[in-house]
Design an enzyme around this catalytic site. Sequence first.
Site, PDB file in Angstrom:
ATOM      1  N   GLU A 179       0.822  -1.202   0.000  1.00  0.00           N
ATOM      2  CA  GLU A 179       0.000   0.000   0.000  1.00  0.00           C
ATOM      3  C   GLU A 179       0.858   1.254   0.000  1.00  0.00           C
ATOM      4  O   GLU A 179       1.985   1.246   0.488  1.00  0.00           O
ATOM      5  CB  GLU A 179      -0.877   0.032   1.260  1.00  0.00           C
ATOM      6  CG  GLU A 179      -1.946  -1.020   1.242  1.00  0.00           C
ATOM      7  CD  GLU A 179      -2.707  -1.083   2.556  1.00  0.00           C
ATOM      8  OE1 GLU A 179      -3.882  -1.478   2.511  1.00  0.00           O
ATOM      9  OE2 GLU A 179      -2.137  -0.769   3.606  1.00  0.00           O
TER      10      GLU A 179
ATOM     11  N   CYS B  38       3.416   8.344   1.454  1.00  0.00           N
ATOM     12  CA  CYS B  38       3.964   7.361   2.386  1.00  0.00           C
ATOM     13  C   CYS B  38       4.065   6.052   1.608  1.00  0.00           C
ATOM     14  O   CYS B  38       3.066   5.560   1.095  1.00  0.00           O
ATOM     15  CB  CYS B  38       2.995   7.247   3.561  1.00  0.00           C
ATOM     16  SG  CYS B  38       3.423   5.972   4.735  1.00  0.00           S
TER      17      CYS B  38
ATOM     18  N   CYS C 164       6.831  -7.318   6.825  1.00  0.00           N
ATOM     19  CA  CYS C 164       7.999  -6.846   7.578  1.00  0.00           C
ATOM     20  C   CYS C 164       8.404  -7.944   8.547  1.00  0.00           C
ATOM     21  O   CYS C 164       7.544  -8.602   9.138  1.00  0.00           O
ATOM     22  CB  CYS C 164       7.673  -5.572   8.350  1.00  0.00           C
ATOM     23  SG  CYS C 164       9.106  -4.927   9.274  1.00  0.00           S
TER      24      CYS C 164
ATOM     25  N   CYS D 153       7.193  -6.069  15.420  1.00  0.00           N
ATOM     26  CA  CYS D 153       6.701  -5.185  16.484  1.00  0.00           C
ATOM     27  C   CYS D 153       5.224  -5.537  16.752  1.00  0.00           C
ATOM     28  O   CYS D 153       4.418  -5.518  15.821  1.00  0.00           O
ATOM     29  CB  CYS D 153       6.851  -3.726  16.087  1.00  0.00           C
ATOM     30  SG  CYS D 153       8.530  -3.325  15.539  1.00  0.00           S
TER      31      CYS D 153
ATOM     32  N   CYS E 118       2.047  -3.429  15.517  1.00  0.00           N
ATOM     33  CA  CYS E 118       2.014  -2.974  14.121  1.00  0.00           C
ATOM     34  C   CYS E 118       1.335  -4.001  13.223  1.00  0.00           C
ATOM     35  O   CYS E 118       1.681  -5.190  13.266  1.00  0.00           O
ATOM     36  CB  CYS E 118       3.449  -2.724  13.659  1.00  0.00           C
ATOM     37  SG  CYS E 118       3.610  -2.500  11.876  1.00  0.00           S
TER      38      CYS E 118
ATOM     39  N   CYS F 106       0.014   6.806   8.420  1.00  0.00           N
ATOM     40  CA  CYS F 106       1.329   6.267   8.144  1.00  0.00           C
ATOM     41  C   CYS F 106       1.756   5.271   9.203  1.00  0.00           C
ATOM     42  O   CYS F 106       1.530   5.475  10.373  1.00  0.00           O
ATOM     43  CB  CYS F 106       2.345   7.392   8.105  1.00  0.00           C
ATOM     44  SG  CYS F 106       2.684   7.910   6.461  1.00  0.00           S
TER      45      CYS F 106
END
Length: 366
Positions: A107, A120, A127, A131, A134, A358
């Site tokens: 995205e 952004c 990823c 974390c 997130c 973001c």
Amino acid sequence: MLEIIENEKESNRKKPPKHIADFDLKERKKFAEELGLPGFRADQVSRHWFGQLSDNFDEWTDLPAGERQKIAELLTPKLINELKVQKADGGNTVKTLWKLHDGLLIESVLMHYPNRTTICISSQAGCGMGCPFCATGQGGLKRNLSTAEIVAQVQAGARYAAQGLLPEGPTRLSNIVFMGMGEPMANFNAVVGTIHRIHDESPAGLGISARNITVSTVGLVPRINDLAALGLPVRLAVSLHAPTDELRDTLVPINERYPIKQVLDASWKYAETSGRRVSIEYAMIKSMNDQVIHAKQLANLLRGKDVHVNLIPLNPTPGSKWTASEPEDEKTFVEILEQSDIAVTVRDTRGREIDGACGQLAASEV
Ligand code: SAH
Ligand code: SF4
């Protein structure tokens, strides 16, 4: 965690087709020649794709009509295909879901403000940093994006703005933030390539000032040093989120490898080398990291440094046990930092209803 970083090669498995945006001008000529085209085609196509922001070969009238499509497909294969567009803030926030050649989804979010237009962008599909607060972190790393896959997001945003599709009419894309999906420093070479393509003058690139590019990192110390060594005035944003290692270990697992002191030392060195003030990002999580004690500990870490703190109200992911801070706690937190002469702002929550803020690009469709 070590494996995650060093598996960069492994995560490059399914390589997307090559595109002029993967290369600088000289390499582009060679790329065209290797594909059996005259070298000057690379320059012609660059003037359309980077200079005019055009990805419509019908407009490339200096190319022979019968060959346009073939040349476009060879030099500028479509790497990101629009799957869904969502708007918020009266059309001033536009989130696009893109499908990559291998079906993976990423995205980007375009945000228009009175004085700037920011995009952004994502640097990885997924990823690997894990974390827990997130959305992107939940699904793990799918693969690194190629330089051209990242640049294509920027070019698409610049085109959208230039075509007058934002409510204010035609505008120039001015700012780029690497705060979408992925950890940019774990895809370092492609991100550096992207920075060059963004700031090189047309037709080599998009001609946007390197000063207007922000790379946000979870704190991969060796890569922060590598970025400093490039000597470009790119802004660095460091996702700190906690003032002690004990707490940061739970919010940002890579902290076990690169603890706070190392991350901040690298950040101050970066500020010195680049001449740019470093941003510290801090997600405000209710009762977790937003109490008076945390604000005081943070102030002690940052006092006297060339730094700006960006507080981000937590955007809870579905099923999350955490939620955003209470307004009073946020206010007190800001006051404590200000009393220590630390510049601080609370990030606006643009596009929250479309999960477009973001760093909170939704994993809902992925
Ligand atoms: N991987 C990089 C860049 C992408 S995330 C990094 O972590 O810095 C951009 C920012 O959004 C980071 O500061 C990240 O911690 C933050 N973020 C991620 N999920 C969030 C959430 N649910 N609410 C608020 N901020 C979040
Ligand atoms: Fe990755 Fe950044 Fe999300 Fe952490 S906050 S999982 S580093 S995208």
